[in-house]
Write an enzyme that holds these catalytic residues in place. Structure first.
Site: not given
Length: 739
Positions: A21, A464, A18-19, A674, A585, A621, A623, A541
């Protein structure tokens, strides 16, 4: 014998560890420089090319590396930048402002799901004045670097095609056909530049051709590709995610040298058999599933064998789509069961398997996951298990409401601070006992409850802090799931997920969320929501099994969640949120297949939730998708409160719900979670005043952010929520006084 070569059409661009990120988030936080970010980016790019070169790939797709999103990259390269961003002078600041917004309050581009995947793209904003002003210098530099590393004969530029770009854009005051025609000169200029670099061909990615309404693009597409063909650089027209359907007869006649088709999703094989394949074109055969972690070389080899009897020129053996949808390397998973691991294939394994398939061989372990369950769940369940005991009109008066409307809440998660992440890691490594871990989690819950009390929210969440991911958390507590340690997949930007792998029948072991709810509720007199992820989202997912239908897997998950809803209710929970952001999705790309999917998707949600008593409020929810297409299905879910992402889409979903006549409570997102910007009270007043004009009865409106707040910092969250609550209270009073 038909000549066969191997190719790739996209590769993971996040780095083995994950470089990208880490580099992005360090740059955004001011802990590193742009030069350091660019250095890491180039290293990841080079490692990706090295992987593909070492695997012996003959035609390597290059130019798909990105800092955030490849669609955003093409918006930037084409110079189609909305006016509001032109005040930002620094190019990288402008790019990231388009992606995330900025602290000065610039609103980012809208974000939506990329076709039917869990990848999010930044939606281009085009209008009557939109005219490309291209600058391809950075892209051409990436192609040149690739040529130097892997050789000119292997490096094939990946270009996001003009037809799909225009089709996925938000076009206001300009037709898609007109935008395509405006794009063509810019694309022709790019092809000329690539021709001067002596590329062997150019991959023009046009997944838009598989959409159910793609036939309306025929005239514009034919005109565009006739113009592009004049450049005389070989074009490989790449499609994926489904079959071409009705567009097949004319798409394969476009003036290109290669047509690439997805032979995993949809039924392109039948189309090729029915219509034949042009004798003057090469076929790019996407036979290894680029969206699945299961080995499928046996299937792939069989498809190639059948295609050899039809195709007259040559076949390019490749994945069905970009491998950005799967983790990088299964060998980075030392803890996986060895038998299961032998059946898995991540990106590095898939590119190694391409040569095997091209040679007509297959792996004997590629027989699919687990043992199939023969049970058809729906036929074994009583019909009453899919319906609430009372209609919404009778339920609502028994449930929690805020007089006058404008009740305030959040979507679920609060900031995942370094302390929270460190605690979970210590617990995972056995450095912290379970008792100590739970005590520390309870401290984080206490802090979250205290913040909400101080801010004056109406409905609380526990925050959470015990959850790294909204799907992974539940999968870890259910039978039938297994997990990776490093199986990261990009969702958008620096947001990565580790999709669980479903390998057997799913069932619940014990209560999954009750303890944390009880702890949180004991700390306040305000109602605390029980927080669950819905069955369709957990399925979509995850990497599902391929030996039984997705419907059966969804219903298995739904039964497990149904037990959780019942246990939460028994523990005193009066509001239960079952999130289904991935409902849209999973919608098939061809409309004729929608009804079958929506039927079982809605049934799975209802099976999960209708066990609740009428007095228990069920919230869901949704989105970052175009849910306007499935309003009837959303209505049939029969949730008491629907919360939606709304800030980037200019209230489009809210207006659609009002026009549809949606009669339940709605919580439209009032600010973009975001973005690092803290929404001002003036901004929020304007947003909420817009809600009042939507046609939705005010007493049915809830006020909440767009989505969960896990990626934000408390320093951003607290003032944002304070402003949100203050404005909601003001409007509530004003409405009560008739202002």
């Amino acid at each position: 014998m038909v000549n066969k070569t191997t190719a790739t059409i996209g590769y993971p661009r996040i780095g083995l560890n994950r470089e990208m990120k880490k580099a992005l988030e360090a740059y955004w936080s001011g802990k590193s420089s742009l030069d350091e970010l660019l250095k890491v980016s180039k290293q990841v790019e080079e490692e990706s090319l090295k992987d593909q070169l070492n695997a012996g790939i003959q035609l390597i797709g290059v130019g798909d590396h990105t800092m955030y999103d490849h669609v955003l990259d093409w918006t930037f390269r084409l110079g189609l930048i909305p006016d509001r961003f032109k005040q930002v002078q620094n190019p990288k600041d402008k790019y990231f402002a388009m992606a995330r917004g900025n602290k000065e309050g610039l609103q980012a581009l809208d974000m939506s799901k990329f076709f039917d995947s869990n990848y999010h793209y930044l939606v281009p904003e085009l209008n009557a004045n939109s005219k490309p002003s291209p600058n391809f210098e950075e892209f051409l530099g990436e192609i040149s670097r690739a040529q130097q590393q892997i050789g000119k004969e292997r490096a094939v530029p990946i270009v996001f095609g003009p037809v799909t770009y225009a089709r996925l854009a938000r076009c206001e005051g300009v037709s898609v056909d007109e935008m395509i025609s405006r794009l063509v000169p810019a694309y022709a200029s790019l092809l000329n530049s690539l021709k001067s670099l002596q590329v062997p061909e150019v991959q023009m990615h046009e997944p838009g051709f598989v959409l159910g309404d793609a036939e309306i693009l025929q005239k514009a597409a034919e005109t565009a590709y006739q113009e592009l063909a004049k450049v005389q650089v070989p074009i490989n027209l790449v499609t994926y995610y489904d079959d071409l359907g009705k567009t097949y007869p004319w798409v394969v006649k476009l003036p290109v040298q290669t047509i690439s088709l997805d032979f995993v999703r949809g039924d392109n094989l039948s189309l090729v058999k029915k219509h034949g394949f042009p004798a003057d074109k090469k076929l790019g055969a996407g036979v290894l599933d680029g969206r699945s972690v299961w080995k499928d070389t046996g299937y792939a080899a069989q498809v190639i064998k059948e295609l050899e009897a039809i195709v007259k020129t040559s076949i390019i053996v490749q994945p069905s789509c970009s491998l950005m949808h799967v983790p990088l390397d299964v060998n980075s998973e030392p803890s996986l069961d060895s038998n299961l691991k032998s059946r898995l294939s991540f990106a590095r394994q898939k590119i190694s398997e391409l040569g095997l398939v091209a040679s007509g061989k297959s792996d004997s372990t590629a027989n699919g996951p687990g043992v199939a369950s023969s049970q058809d769940l729906e036929n074994t369940l009583d019909k009453s298990m899919f319906s609430r005991s009372e209609p919404f009109s009778k339920r609502r008066s028994q449930q929690f409401t805020v007089p006058g409307g404008f009740g305030t809440t959040t979507i679920g998660s609060f900031p995942q601070t370094p302390a929270v992440r460190k605690l979970r890691l210590q617990y995972k490594k056995g450095q912290v006992s379970e008792d100590e871990y739970q005590r520390q989690i309870d401290r984080h819950i206490s802090f979250a409850i205290g913040v909400q009390e101080a801010l004056g929210l109406d409905v609380f969440v526990h925050g959470e802090s015990e959850r790294s991911d909204m799907v992974e958390y539940f999968g870890q507590k259910l039978r039938g799931f297994t997990f990776t340690e490093n199986g990261w997949v990009q969702s958008y930007g620096s947001r990565y997920v580790r999709p669980p792998i479903i390998y057997a029948d799913v069932s619940r072991i014990s209560p999954m969320t009750v303890r944390e709810f009880v702890v949180a509720q004991s700390m306040t007199n305000k109602p605390v929501k029980g927080m669950l992820t819905g069955p369709v989202t957990i399925l979509n997912w995850s990497f599902p099994r391929k030996d039984i239908p997705r419907k059966q897997q969804a219903l298995q998950i739904a039964l497990a969640l149904r037990d959780e809803v019942a246990d939460l209710e028994k523990s005193g929970c009066s509001i239960i949120q079952m999130d289904e952001p991935a409902l849209r999705e999973g919608l098939p790309l061809k409309k004729e297949r929608w009804n079958e999917y929506l039927d079982w998707a809605v049934k799975a949600f209802r099976l999960s939730t209708v066990v609740a008593a009428p007095k228990t409020q069920i919230v869901t929810h949704l989105c970052y998708s175009d849910f306007q297409d499935i309003l009837e299905a959303i209505d049939q879910m029969d949730a008491d409160v629907l919360t939606i992402e709304n800030s980037r889409s200019d209230d489009a979903m809210l207006r659609a719900l009002a026009k549809y006549g949606y009669a339940r409570d709605i919580g439209p997102g009032v600010y973009d979670v975001h973005s690092p910007a803290v929404p001002s009270t003036e901004f929020l007043v304007k947003k909420l005043e817009g809600f009042k004009k939507s046609g939705i009865p005010l007493e049915r409106l809830w006020i909440n952010p767009d989505c969960g707040l896990k990626t934000r910092q408390w320093e951003e969250v607290i003032p944002s929520l304070r402003n949100m609550v203050d404005v909601a209270v003001q409007l509530r009073k004003a409405t009560k006084n008739g202002i």
